[in-house]
Design a protein around this motif. Structure first.
Motif, PDB file in Angstrom:
ATOM      1  N   LYS A   1     -48.701 -27.833 -39.905  1.00  7.02           N
ATOM      2  CA  LYS A   1     -49.346 -27.188 -38.848  1.00  7.02           C
ATOM      3  C   LYS A   1     -49.679 -28.076 -37.900  1.00  7.02           C
ATOM      4  CE  LYS A   1     -51.534 -23.549 -41.709  1.00  7.02           C
ATOM      5  NZ  LYS A   1     -52.609 -22.746 -42.185  1.00  7.02           N
TER       6      LYS A   1
ATOM      7  N   TYR B   1     -53.552 -26.752 -31.958  1.00  8.48           N
ATOM      8  CA  TYR B   1     -54.185 -26.759 -33.154  1.00  8.48           C
ATOM      9  C   TYR B   1     -55.725 -27.096 -33.037  1.00  8.48           C
ATOM     10  CZ  TYR B   1     -53.347 -31.784 -33.385  1.00  8.48           C
ATOM     11  OH  TYR B   1     -53.328 -32.971 -32.874  1.00  8.48           O
TER      12      TYR B   1
ATOM     13  N   ASP C   1     -46.191 -28.835 -35.900  1.00 14.55           N
ATOM     14  CA  ASP C   1     -45.566 -27.626 -35.374  1.00 14.55           C
ATOM     15  C   ASP C   1     -46.483 -27.119 -34.115  1.00 14.55           C
ATOM     16  OD1 ASP C   1     -43.874 -28.599 -37.062  1.00 14.55           O
ATOM     17  OD2 ASP C   1     -44.028 -26.835 -38.655  1.00 14.55           O
ATOM     18  N   GLU C   2     -47.582 -27.009 -34.439  1.00 16.57           N
ATOM     19  CA  GLU C   2     -48.599 -26.143 -33.492  1.00 16.57           C
ATOM     20  C   GLU C   2     -49.086 -27.133 -32.198  1.00 16.57           C
ATOM     21  OE1 GLU C   2     -51.646 -23.717 -35.400  1.00 16.57           O
ATOM     22  OE2 GLU C   2     -50.144 -23.244 -36.970  1.00 16.57           O
TER      23      GLU C   2
END
Length: 471
Positions: free
Chosen positions: A28, A35, A31-32
């Motif tokens: 996460k 965050y 990919d984000e």
């Protein structure tokens, strides 16, 4: 055994679970773009839990499954808890329980690093530190340890490779475990066996071997019972003195420490001084290696308790070297202490009778926060200036602006107060006998609040007083 396997399986399951959870959280983060802090904190928390899980697994004995109380290394290189592996060996097994390889020997080497890590981990998690063999019996030396230690000492007469490996292990063991320092002198002629490799050729022919053996030598002297045995050996002190001259910085420093430790006895001080220690120790101090200077100063200080040694150091130029280092701001507290020791000798007093030295000492008294250093400075001033009218003038003039001695009389240690009071009394007598009445009148006026408020008048009076002091 079933309970151990069940516990081990549970540990592996927990580790795998944490790894999957961490993998998901890290994905996460990667990919984000946006965050939040919460997910970062969660990743940190998982990593902390994972490290605890891995560490506790490493801290458990492969045989018992329990946290090790006395970790030891088998010849296979794997670590076990001593009671468990000892039982395994006593049952006639000559293989490693995990690797299954045939053991080259059954000597058990204490794993001091793992022991420290376990202790640190337990304290950090509020867990009772497991009681080890040495905790319960007051010592660490089992028969296997003695055999191992003896085998290391015996290797001092083997090949260079064996010597270097044994010397490194001897250094480690005598650093980590007091019991090894005590058991060493149970052997026949132990000092000759230890230092033999350094006596065969040039002392510094192999710097690494020399460093390990001299450090081992220093470690052994931590046990006070070993002092006399070392001092009585004809080659020990000359070897240490030679090692202060040659070798790595660590070797030279540790040799100086060993000489300092041996100097706890006055007869040994004289023996070391007569054997030629002053010049190498002073040279080590002069070179200014930060790691070695402090130990060299400590060794010189211990040596100078003996009057003849003090004279040797003074004749070699110790006063000049010390003052140079002090003016450079190096180890001021330690070196001032040493100068105070030397200043009780008439030859040192003659070297210290310089205006620059007096101003330097007065400046240190004003600037340092160390009460011990202030005390040593005023003790030096007392020894140097008490019977020197010219230097008393310097202190008298300095007192107009800074009142350094007056402050020491009020706030110094008991010894500093005594020395400062004695100097102040002498200055007061000098004031009454030698200062013209016109100057006395000006001085009294200069000391008044009115004069101090008038900066021009104060400066003028101070200039007059300084001019008088110069003459």
């Amino acid at each position: 055994m079933a309970e151990k396997e069940e516990s081990s399986a549970a540990g592996r399951g927990r580790e795998e679970e944490l790894k999957k959870e961490l993998q998901s959280v890290v994905k996460k983060i990667v990919d984000e773009d946006n965050y939040g802090i919460e997910i970062t904190l969660k990743a940190i928390s998982i990593l902390s839990d994972l490290s605890d899980t891995v560490l506790t697994k490493k801290f458990r004995c492969p045989i018992s499954g329990e946290i090790m109380c006395d970790p030891v290394v088998l010849s296979s290189g794997l670590t076990y808890d001593r009671p468990s592996i000892q039982k395994w060996l006593n049952e006639g097994n000559l293989t490693c329980p995990q690797s299954k390889e045939v053991l080259s020997h059954t000597i058990l080497t204490p794993n001091c690093l793992v022991r420290k890590l376990i202790s640190s981990w337990c304290k950090g998690h509020g867990v009772a530190v497991p009681r080890s063999h040495q905790d319960s019996n007051g010592e660490m030396s089992t028969e296997f340890d003695r055999l191992y230690f003896n085998s290391l000492v015996a290797k001092m007469f083997s090949s260079l490779t064996d010597r270097k490996e044994a010397a490194k292990e001897l250094r480690r063991l005598t650093t980590a475990a007091p019991s090894y320092r005590a058991v060493f002198f149970e052997f026949t002629d132990p000092i000759s066996r230890l230092i033999g490799p350094l006596l065969e050729g040039s002392v510094d022919s192999d710097p690494e071997l020399q460093e390990d053996l001299i450090t081992t030598f220093m470690n052994l002297l931590v046990d006070c019972d070993n002092m006399k045995l070392v001092a009585d050996h004809p080659d020990a002190i000359p070897l240490l003195i030679k090692s202060v001259e040659f070798g790595t910085t660590e070797t030279r420093k540790n040799a100086a420490v060993a000489l300092s430790m041996l100097s706890s006895d006055n007869d040994r001080r004289l023996l070391i001084g007569n054997a030629g220690a002053p010049m190498p120790l002073l040279q080590l101090l002069r070179e200014g290696h930060p790691i070695a200077m402090k130990e060299a100063a400590s060794a010189i200080l211990n040596q100078c308790v003996e009057h003849n040694n003090k004279e040797k150091f003074i004749e070699l130029g110790a006063v000049k070297v010390l003052l140079e280092k002090i003016r450079e701001g190096k180890l001021v507290d330690e070196l001032i202490n040493l100068v105070a020791q030397l200043s009780t000798h008439p030859k040192a007093v003659n070297e210290l009778r310089e205006l620059d030295t007096v101003h330097c000492l007065l400046g240190i008294i004003r600037e340092t926060e160390s009460e011990g250093t202030k005390e040593n400075c005023v003790a030096i001033l007392y020894n140097v200036c008490l019977n020197d009218v010219g230097l008393l003038k310097v202190i008298w003039t300095e007192g107009i602006e800074h009142q350094t001695l007056a402050k020491l009389v009020d706030t110094g240690t008991a010894r500093a107060k005594r020395k400062a009071t004695a100097l102040a009394t002498k200055i007061d007598l000098f004031d009454r006998e030698t200062i013209p009445n016109s100057f006395k009148k000006e001085w009294r006026w200069a000391s008044s609040p009115t004069a101090k408020a008038n900066k021009w008048s104060w400066k003028k009076v101070l200039e007059l007083f300084i001019e008088f002091a110069r003459h």
